[in-house]
Design a protein around this motif. Structure first.
Motif, mmCIF file in Angstrom:
data_model
loop_
_atom_site.group_PDB
_atom_site.id
_atom_site.type_symbol
_atom_site.label_atom_id
_atom_site.label_comp_id
_atom_site.label_asym_id
_atom_site.label_seq_id
_atom_site.Cartn_x
_atom_site.Cartn_y
_atom_site.Cartn_z
ATOM 1 N N ASP A 187 28.651 50.682 22.048
ATOM 2 C CA ASP A 187 29.640 50.316 21.048
ATOM 3 C C ASP A 187 30.977 50.015 21.724
ATOM 4 O OD1 ASP A 187 30.598 50.046 18.469
ATOM 5 O OD2 ASP A 187 31.438 52.070 18.514
ATOM 6 N N GLU A 188 31.315 50.872 22.659
ATOM 7 C CA GLU A 188 32.548 50.710 23.421
ATOM 8 C C GLU A 188 32.516 49.391 24.198
ATOM 9 O OE1 GLU A 188 33.859 54.804 24.148
ATOM 10 O OE2 GLU A 188 34.624 53.677 22.460
ATOM 11 N N ILE A 204 36.901 54.727 30.233
ATOM 12 C CA ILE A 204 36.642 55.340 28.935
ATOM 13 C C ILE A 204 35.537 56.388 29.045
ATOM 14 C CG2 ILE A 204 35.726 54.873 26.636
ATOM 15 C CD1 ILE A 204 37.323 52.234 26.755
ATOM 16 N N GLN A 240 38.640 40.200 13.048
ATOM 17 C CA GLN A 240 37.839 39.616 14.114
ATOM 18 C C GLN A 240 37.328 38.230 13.784
ATOM 19 O OE1 GLN A 240 35.075 42.123 16.289
ATOM 20 N NE2 GLN A 240 36.027 43.925 15.402
ATOM 21 N N PHE A 262 43.788 44.482 20.271
ATOM 22 C CA PHE A 262 42.991 45.573 19.728
ATOM 23 C C PHE A 262 43.785 46.872 19.646
ATOM 24 C CE2 PHE A 262 39.753 42.583 20.193
ATOM 25 C CZ PHE A 262 38.706 43.006 19.418
ATOM 26 N N LYS A 297 33.300 46.500 22.093
ATOM 27 C CA LYS A 297 34.726 46.386 21.774
ATOM 28 C C LYS A 297 35.490 45.813 22.960
ATOM 29 C CE LYS A 297 35.205 50.008 18.347
ATOM 30 N NZ LYS A 297 35.453 51.449 18.269
ATOM 31 N N PRO A 329 24.433 54.967 22.656
ATOM 32 C CA PRO A 329 24.970 54.115 21.583
ATOM 33 C C PRO A 329 26.500 54.047 21.613
ATOM 34 C CG PRO A 329 23.457 55.744 20.687
ATOM 35 C CD PRO A 329 23.675 56.099 22.112
ATOM 36 N N PRO A 334 24.306 43.571 11.016
ATOM 37 C CA PRO A 334 22.857 43.742 11.098
ATOM 38 C C PRO A 334 22.457 45.163 10.703
ATOM 39 C CG PRO A 334 23.819 43.237 13.265
ATOM 40 C CD PRO A 334 24.901 43.144 12.266
ATOM 41 N N ASN A 367 20.449 47.608 11.727
ATOM 42 C CA ASN A 367 20.467 48.788 12.594
ATOM 43 C C ASN A 367 21.699 48.787 13.488
ATOM 44 O OD1 ASN A 367 19.662 46.583 13.965
ATOM 45 N ND2 ASN A 367 17.883 47.501 14.928
ATOM 46 N N HIS A 368 22.820 48.348 12.925
ATOM 47 C CA HIS A 368 24.035 48.295 13.723
ATOM 48 C C HIS A 368 24.496 49.709 14.052
ATOM 49 C CE1 HIS A 368 27.345 46.030 15.328
ATOM 50 N NE2 HIS A 368 28.163 46.946 14.864
ATOM 51 N N LEU A 369 25.083 49.853 15.242
ATOM 52 C CA LEU A 369 25.376 51.195 15.734
ATOM 53 C C LEU A 369 26.577 51.846 15.050
ATOM 54 C CD1 LEU A 369 24.905 50.397 19.494
ATOM 55 C CD2 LEU A 369 23.376 51.715 18.064
ATOM 56 N N GLN A 370 27.570 51.051 14.711
ATOM 57 C CA GLN A 370 28.782 51.687 14.206
ATOM 58 C C GLN A 370 28.913 51.485 12.701
ATOM 59 O OE1 GLN A 370 30.605 48.187 16.509
ATOM 60 N NE2 GLN A 370 32.284 49.433 15.816
ATOM 61 N N GLU A 396 43.251 50.762 26.059
ATOM 62 C CA GLU A 396 42.240 51.103 27.069
ATOM 63 C C GLU A 396 41.108 50.088 27.107
ATOM 64 O OE1 GLU A 396 43.429 53.287 24.938
ATOM 65 O OE2 GLU A 396 44.418 54.766 26.206
ATOM 66 N N TYR A 397 40.879 49.393 25.977
ATOM 67 C CA TYR A 397 39.796 48.428 25.938
ATOM 68 C C TYR A 397 40.138 47.150 26.686
ATOM 69 C CZ TYR A 397 37.471 51.246 22.470
ATOM 70 O OH TYR A 397 36.837 52.256 21.834
ATOM 71 N N LYS A 441 23.589 44.047 20.434
ATOM 72 C CA LYS A 441 23.885 44.824 19.234
ATOM 73 C C LYS A 441 22.650 45.488 18.655
ATOM 74 C CE LYS A 441 28.034 42.494 17.752
ATOM 75 N NZ LYS A 441 28.461 41.172 17.367
ATOM 76 N N ASN A 442 21.462 45.022 19.028
ATOM 77 C CA ASN A 442 20.280 45.472 18.297
ATOM 78 C C ASN A 442 19.423 46.462 19.057
ATOM 79 O OD1 ASN A 442 21.037 43.786 16.222
ATOM 80 N ND2 ASN A 442 20.040 42.045 17.213
ATOM 81 N N ILE A 443 19.971 47.033 20.117
ATOM 82 C CA ILE A 443 19.175 47.963 20.907
ATOM 83 C C ILE A 443 18.986 49.268 20.135
ATOM 84 C CG2 ILE A 443 19.130 49.362 22.992
ATOM 85 C CD1 ILE A 443 20.593 47.096 24.381
ATOM 86 N N VAL A 444 17.736 49.666 20.002
ATOM 87 C CA VAL A 444 17.454 50.944 19.353
ATOM 88 C C VAL A 444 17.127 51.939 20.458
ATOM 89 C CG1 VAL A 444 16.018 52.123 17.692
ATOM 90 C CG2 VAL A 444 16.527 49.712 17.400
#
Lengths: 286, 321
Positions: free
Chosen positions: B227-228, B265, A52, A93, B231, B223, A13, A15-18, A97-98, B2-5
């Motif tokens: 993101d973490e 984390i 994924q 992964f 995952k 953010p 998408p 505005n994806h963060l990563q 830690e995840y 995923k879409n939070i600004v």
């Protein structure tokens, strides 16, 4: 059976963060038995995105992924239990830690089996067995996973996935952050797991030496596209590596340099350092 | 998720963007006070018109502000109906007798089931909701068969309608004002402005720079943590803990499997950040210089005067009226 990608594209998408690379029209097949596949590519080439898709963590924007007879497409299908697909394809992964969260290693390993309604005592037997598979003894069962070393944590996280007894095991950069010796031990471990159980193993890695030495098939991703699918021999002998933003294995590089400097003609395609040393010794003897 | 600004800041070049964040912060507070002093609907409508003028002058798209209002739509609707139904002042306008009996209770349940089934298809959800409300109302109003359990009367008074419109417009103005501020001010500028404004509080022992640092670090890491979290959720889903499948008991276990790694984390990251800051010679409480110093210019002066005029106007109206 196995996994079949049909013209799969995925776009993140807007505005994806990563930062992640989208993938474009990818088609290939992974069989459920006996393959040892390396998925390689430059950082940001779309490897993790592709991985994924293999256990339906993300759904393709276009095309379809067939996972053990179930077709995964853009829309969530209410008839498919996605959790059950993930039992067939285990994804480990990059960072343990995840994944680790319980207070003992045993509890953490049985978390997966319990999610799939395996009885507790059976799950505990599985935990013991998988712990042995990843090369840790039973004294680890009652230890706190957060007090383990990096390599041990990694093994426990792999055991957590192995405990689900997946047909295909996908590992995202399992060797990153380990020293060369640790890498080799871990790769030997995968090789023995594959040898004993005939599972298909897919590893994502940057280490060309490991690719050349261990795997039987290589998938190369470059800028979101699958640009190569074949044996490592073919890749390193004929493929345009610089175009793929990859490098040669160190052994080949060293032998090449020796040949150039000394005007020798040693066979540069040696898989292990030992074989390379052997080849140099022979050349010296002559 | 995923879409939070984070923060609603949208880059632009209207005059509102060039104002000092301090001016904007104080202006918003003063304007809110001024709005609360207003007493009639006409005054509020004029104030609302002024807000829209401000939007046009500041080159901010009204659509965007409206989008910012969307999450508060339910709140607005609730206030509106609350005022209409429960304010019993003024002349009576409408009176309806509603009754509850076995027949309409049964039909109502049937309607609810039907509504939930249709809502599953995911289309026209809002329209379906309104249809359901209307249906329930009709049942209560017109299906009045014995045996009646209870009857109650629905009354709408003149003052109720007036107050509901009044309160909704006031809320709209206040929310728009704060939206304008967050749309035109970077979160970092906002915290810097807050820091400067709170500096006098040092007298009573509140350290504004520490406070500002906490805010800016939190904003910066939202953010990253999200993101973490994504995952971790993916990693646990690989072990059969899909967050969108499974019952309540499983969900609780899944949440734990998300929270523990997240805390670990987060703590690790904060330690690393502290080390990184210290290695760049950050000393808590020491004075630091800024890349962008805030400056109070003529635009800010003009704005302040206008804002104060607004306040004066509404005080005058209050005194006269």
């Amino acid at each position: 059976m196995g996994i079949r990608f049909r013209e799969v594209s995925y776009h993140y998408p807007q505005n994806h963060l990563q930062f992640h690379q989208a993938i474009e029209k990818i088609s290939f097949q992974v069989s459920a038995k006996g393959e040892f596949i390396a998925l390689v590519g430059h950082t940001g080439s779309g490897k993790s995105t592709l991985a994924q898709h293999m256990n339906a963590l993300i759904f393709p924007t276009e095309g379809s992924v067939e996972i053990f007879g179930h077709s995964v497409t853009r829309k969530r299908n209410r008839k498919i239990r996605y959790n059950d697909l993930r039992k067939h394809v285990g994804l480990v992964f990059q960072f343990p830690e995840y994944q680790l969260f319980e207070e003992t290693v045993e509890k953490d390993i049985i978390f997966g089996p319990l999610n799939y309604k395996v009885p507790l005592d059976e799950a505990k037997t599985i935990a013991l067995k998988t712990l042995a598979q990843v090369g840790l003894d039973e004294s680890y069962l009652n230890r706190n996973p957060f007090n383990l070393s990096g390599g041990e944590k990694k093994r426990v996280s792999i055991a957590g996935i192995l405990a689900l007894d997946p047909d295909i095991l996908v590992l995202d950069e399992p060797t990153s952050g380990l020293d060369p010796e640790g890498k080799r031990v871990l790769m030997d471990l995968f090789q023995s797991i594959q040898f004993e159980t005939d599972k298909t193993i897919v590893i994502i890695t940057h280490d060309m030496d490991l690719v050349y030495q261990y795997t039987s098939r290589v998938l190369v991703m470059n800028q979101g596209k699958l640009v190569f699918d074949g044996t490592p021999e073919k890749l390193f002998r004929t493929a345009p590596l610089t175009e793929y933003q990859l490098s040669m294995p160190e052994t080949i590089k060293v032998l090449q340099a020796i040949n150039e400097r000394l005007g020798l003609s040693i066979d540069i395609y040696q898989k292990t350092a030992e074989a390379a040393i052997q080849a140099i010794k022979e050349a010296v003897r002559q | 998720m995923k879409n939070i600004v984070i923060g609603q800041y949208v880059p632009g070049d209207g005059f509102l963007y060039r104002l000092d964040p301090r001016t904007k912060l104080i202006a918003v507070i003063i304007l809110m006070v001024a709005v609360f002093l207003l007493e009639t609907i006409i005054e509020l409508v004029v104030a609302f018109g002024l807000v829209i003028l401000l939007l046009i002058a500041g080159k901010i798209s009204i659509v965007r502000v409206a989008k910012g209002l969307k999450p508060l739509f339910v709140l607005l609707l609730f206030t509106f109906f609350f005022q209409i139904l429960f304010n019993k002042e003024g002349t009576l306008l409408v009176e309806e007798i509603l009754s509850l009996n076995p027949a309409n209770l049964g039909l109502g349940l049937l309607l609810t089931v039907l509504w939930r089934l249709l809502a599953r298809f995911g289309k026209f959800k809002t329209i379906l909701l309104f249809l359901w409300i209307a249906g329930i109302y009709c049942l209560l109003r017109y299906v009045a068969i014995a045996p009646q359990w209870t009857t109650f009367s629905l009354q709408i008074h003149e003052k109720g309608i007036e107050m509901s419109v009044f309160v909704v417009i006031r809320l709209l103005i206040i929310i728009s004002l704060s939206t304008i501020m967050t749309l035109t001010t970077k979160p970092t500028d906002l915290t810097q402005g807050l820091e400067k404004l709170m500096r006098p509080l040092k007298v009573i022992g509140i350290k504004s720079d520490d406070f500002a640092l906490i805010i800016s670090i939190s904003l910066r890491y939202i953010p990253t943590i999200l993101d973490e979290a994504n995952k971790i959720m993916a990693a646990q889903a690989s072990r059969g803990a899909d967050f969108s499948e499974g019952g309540l008991k499983e969900k609780i276990k899944q949440v734990i499997s998300l929270l523990v790694p997240m805390f670990i984390i987060a703590f690790k990251r904060s330690e690393e950040l502290a080390d990184a800051m210290e290695s760049r010679n950050f000393v808590p409480g020491k004075k630091r210089t800024r890349i962008h110093e805030l400056s109070f210019g003529w635009k800010d002066a003009v704005t302040s005067v206008v804002i104060l005029l607004c306040l004066a106007a509404s005080i005058t109206l209050k005194v006269i009226g």
